[in-house]
Design a protein around this motif. Structure first.
Motif, short mmCIF file in Angstrom:
data_model
loop_
_atom_site.label_atom_id
_atom_site.label_comp_id
_atom_site.label_asym_id
_atom_site.label_seq_id
_atom_site.Cartn_x
_atom_site.Cartn_y
_atom_site.Cartn_z
N GLN A 1 0.85 -1.19 0.00
CA GLN A 1 0.00 0.00 0.00
C GLN A 1 0.88 1.25 0.00
N VAL A 2 0.56 2.18 -0.86
CA VAL A 2 1.33 3.42 -0.97
C VAL A 2 0.67 4.51 -0.15
N GLN A 3 1.48 5.27 0.55
CA GLN A 3 0.98 6.41 1.32
C GLN A 3 1.83 7.64 1.04
N LEU A 4 1.18 8.80 1.06
CA LEU A 4 1.88 10.08 0.99
C LEU A 4 1.56 10.84 2.27
N VAL A 5 2.60 11.33 2.93
CA VAL A 5 2.40 12.05 4.18
C VAL A 5 3.08 13.40 4.08
N GLU A 6 2.26 14.45 4.23
CA GLU A 6 2.77 15.82 4.18
C GLU A 6 3.14 16.31 5.58
N SER A 7 4.03 17.29 5.60
CA SER A 7 4.38 17.96 6.84
C SER A 7 4.88 19.36 6.51
N GLY A 8 4.93 20.22 7.54
CA GLY A 8 5.52 21.53 7.37
C GLY A 8 4.56 22.69 7.34
N GLY A 9 3.27 22.42 7.37
CA GLY A 9 2.32 23.52 7.39
C GLY A 9 2.33 24.24 8.72
N GLY A 10 1.60 25.36 8.76
CA GLY A 10 1.52 26.10 10.01
C GLY A 10 1.06 27.52 9.78
N LEU A 11 1.22 28.33 10.82
CA LEU A 11 0.81 29.73 10.79
C LEU A 11 2.04 30.60 10.59
N VAL A 12 1.95 31.53 9.66
CA VAL A 12 3.07 32.42 9.36
C VAL A 12 2.53 33.80 9.00
#
Length: 121
Positions: A1-12
């Motif tokens: 099973q393939v997964q994509l996981v994002e990170s790095g968002g936030g408030l700026v």
């Protein structure tokens, strides 16, 4: 099973910078194009940037000169460096990748769940 996981968002704050990452995992034979979409509140998802397997980037006009897409093929990861952020850049950013596997020999598009970016004025 393939997964994509994002990170790095936030408030700026407006004028600031963020770097988004998206890592693909699973039984992967190869990854073709990878990219990022942006969905602003109440609007449809729109393509922001895409990068080919060979590293050639393309950008939506509103982010040219401000955003940079890159990828690390050894890590199956795509990045989006976002500079000079504007309030209209607020929204959820989704990564996608066209990934070839044993089942989908010619590739299939997979999506991450999204990461929220909020730019305050």
């Amino acid at each position: 099973q393939v997964q994509l996981v994002e990170s790095g968002g936030g408030l700026v704050q407006a004028g600031g910078s963020l770097r988004l990452s998206c890592a693909a995992s699973g039984t992967i034979d190869s990854i073709n194009a990878m990219g990022w979409y942006h969905q602003a509140p109440g609007k449809q998802r729109e393509l922001v940037a895409v990068i080919s397997s060979g590293g050639s980037p393309n950008y939506e006009d509103s982010v040219k000169g401000r955003f940079t897409i890159s990828r690390d093929n050894a890590k199956n990861t795509v990045y989006l460096e976002m500079n000079v952020l504007k309030p209209e850049d607020t929204g959820v950013y989704y990564c996608y990748a066209n990934i070839a596997t044993r089942v989908h020999f010619y590739g299939m598009v997979y999506w991450g769940k999204g990461t929220l970016v909020t730019v305050s004025s």
